[in-house]
Design a protein around this motif. Structure first.
Motif, PDB file in Angstrom:
ATOM      1  N   THR A 121      10.836  96.997  30.593  1.00 25.95           N
ATOM      2  CA  THR A 121       9.690  96.310  31.205  1.00 25.95           C
ATOM      3  C   THR A 121       8.983  95.540  30.099  1.00 25.95           C
ATOM      4  O   THR A 121       8.925  96.000  28.960  1.00 25.95           O
ATOM      5  CB  THR A 121       8.734  97.306  31.896  1.00 25.95           C
ATOM      6  OG1 THR A 121       8.453  98.405  31.016  1.00 25.95           O
ATOM      7  CG2 THR A 121       9.343  97.854  33.166  1.00 25.95           C
ATOM      8  N   SER A 122       8.481  94.354  30.436  1.00 29.31           N
ATOM      9  CA  SER A 122       7.974  93.444  29.400  1.00 29.31           C
ATOM     10  C   SER A 122       6.745  92.676  29.910  1.00 29.31           C
ATOM     11  O   SER A 122       6.602  92.443  31.111  1.00 29.31           O
ATOM     12  CB  SER A 122       9.111  92.485  29.042  1.00 29.31           C
ATOM     13  OG  SER A 122       8.660  91.409  28.261  1.00 29.31           O
ATOM     14  N   ASP A 154       1.878  95.161  32.326  1.00 31.93           N
ATOM     15  CA  ASP A 154       2.462  96.109  33.282  1.00 31.93           C
ATOM     16  C   ASP A 154       1.995  95.781  34.699  1.00 31.93           C
ATOM     17  O   ASP A 154       1.061  94.998  34.887  1.00 31.93           O
ATOM     18  CB  ASP A 154       2.139  97.567  32.900  1.00 31.93           C
ATOM     19  CG  ASP A 154       0.650  97.868  32.938  1.00 31.93           C
ATOM     20  OD1 ASP A 154      -0.160  96.935  33.062  1.00 31.93           O
ATOM     21  OD2 ASP A 154       0.295  99.058  32.839  1.00 31.93           O
ATOM     22  N   GLY A 168       9.616  97.155  25.903  1.00 30.83           N
ATOM     23  CA  GLY A 168      10.118  95.784  26.064  1.00 30.83           C
ATOM     24  C   GLY A 168      10.954  95.300  24.884  1.00 30.83           C
ATOM     25  O   GLY A 168      11.696  96.059  24.250  1.00 30.83           O
ATOM     26  N   THR A 216       5.433  99.033  27.780  1.00 25.86           N
ATOM     27  CA  THR A 216       5.683  97.594  27.738  1.00 25.86           C
ATOM     28  C   THR A 216       4.996  97.016  26.511  1.00 25.86           C
ATOM     29  O   THR A 216       4.163  97.683  25.890  1.00 25.86           O
ATOM     30  CB  THR A 216       5.228  96.900  29.042  1.00 25.86           C
ATOM     31  OG1 THR A 216       5.605  95.518  29.006  1.00 25.86           O
ATOM     32  CG2 THR A 216       3.717  97.001  29.254  1.00 25.86           C
ATOM     33  N   GLY A 237       9.608  91.804  34.496  1.00 29.21           N
ATOM     34  CA  GLY A 237       8.433  91.171  33.901  1.00 29.21           C
ATOM     35  C   GLY A 237       8.171  89.828  34.552  1.00 29.21           C
ATOM     36  O   GLY A 237       8.649  89.552  35.656  1.00 29.21           O
TER      37      GLY A 237
END
Ligand code: ADP
Ligand code: F6P
Length: 324
Positions: A12-13, A16, A44, A74, A105
């Motif tokens: 995840t990037s 959030d 991330g 993230t 993301g």
């Protein structure tokens, strides 16, 4: 020719968004069910460069559906914006046997996925952002929870605003996009909605609206201000001085990014996450998952990043018509 993928990574990037955990869970479980191995990358692209890589099984994502935030953490990572960082990240993927990667993301994270795809790592983007500002998709994971959180908070501000017969300027998130502001503006019955895409910075219009609404018997005046415009506190001071109406600014801030995801976010995130795993299993790369015109679809990342999105004109007009 499609490249066979045996081990996939998921990260995840960017900011959030509620529902990211449902997406991670779906990626993991759908990929496992296809016989793929799954590795989670913490924080991330920053975590990828630091090799923060963990093995994931079906139990790694137990009890995560209802949790806010992201279990994989993230980050925003400037080192990954450089060619050197991107080459290094692709090498790290190869070192860990990761031949496919799901990136959950926003647009920025997609641009990163595009760079990895160009370096031979199959990548699929999943739209995770509260801002709803990704052009290729009608839905982004986290938006529904965020607008509901903001709506509930604004209802509360409105109660006290009415009691004191004040004007309230409430600033909502959305980076440079006005979707959260527009939805809350309608859902909370705001008298004015300031949208970065359309606002002309003419405060005299707001001042006139407040004065006219007072004459029409309105007790409060709610202004939803989008983050892309900002300056709510100084705006409140100027408006109070010009109208004589007590004016307060409330900046909702990061509370809009937290909390347990709504049913809608959990379901869309689950389907989108699973779809991303399927695309990798089919050997697809440089694609993004989207929800468009009632269907789950996928686009080439280059094509998706070139698309433009604008606020729905008719909805903006309806919002205005409700303020009389
Ligand atoms: P979002 O994904 O929510 O739009 P950001 O724009 O902050 O969030 O991007 C998240 C991360 O994606 C950045 O910190 C950076 O590591 C990476 N990224 C963003 N833009 C690019 C780019 N043009 N090239 C490579 N990586 C990028
Ligand atoms: O993209 C999500 C978002 O919450 C935007 O609405 C906001 O502009 C930004 O992230 C804030 O990011 P940060 O986490 O750096 O405060």
């Amino acid at each position: 020719m499609a490249k066979e993928v045996k081990t996939i990574g998921v990260l995840t990037s960017g900011g959030d968004a509620p529902g990211m955990n449902a997406a991670i869970r779906a990626v993991v479980r759908k990929a496992l069910s296809q016989g793929l191995k799954v590795k989670g990358i913490n924080q991330g692209y920053k975590g990828l460069l630091n090799e923060e890589i963990i093995d994931m099984d079906a139990r790694s994502v137990s009890d995560t559906l209802a949790k806010g935030g992201t279990i994989l953490y993230t980050a925003r990572c400037s080192a990954f914006r450089t060619e050197e960082g991107q080459n290094q990240a692709a090498e790290i993927c190869r070192k860990h046997g990761i031949d496919g990667l799901v990136v959950i993301g926003g647009d920025g994270s997609y641009a990163g996925a595009q760079k990895l795809a160009a370096r031979g790592i199959n990548t699929i983007g999943v739209p995770g952002t509260i801002d709803l500002d990704i052009a290729c998709t009608d839905y982004t994971i986290g938006f529904d929870t965020a607008v509901n959180t903001a709506m509930e908070a604004i209802d509360k501000v409105r109660d006290t605003s009415t009691s004191h017969e004040r004007c309230s300027i409430i600033e909502v998130m959305g980076r440079n996009a006005g979707y959260i502001a527009l939805w809350c503006g309608i859902a909370n019955g705001a008298e004015d909605i300031l949208l970065p895409e359309l606002y002309d910075y003419d405060e005299q219009v707001l001042i006139n609206n407040i004065i006219n609404n007072r004459k029409r018997g309105k007790k409060h005046h709610i202004i939803i201000n989008a983050e892309g415009i900002g300056h709510s506190t100084s705006m409140a001071r100027r408006i109070e001085a010009a109208t004589g109406v007590e004016t307060r600014a409330t900046i909702l801030g990061h509370m809009q990014r937290g909390g347990s995801p709504t049913c809608r976010d959990r379901v869309y995130a689950s389907v989108m996450g699973a779809y991303a795993a399927d695309l990798l299993a089919e050997g697809k790369t440089n694609r993004v998952v989207a929800y468009r015109d009632g269907k789950y679809v996928n686009y080439d990342i280059d094509e998706a990043l070139a698309m433009q999105k604008s606020l729905p004109e008719y909805v903006v007009r309806v919002a205005k018509a409700m303020t009389i």
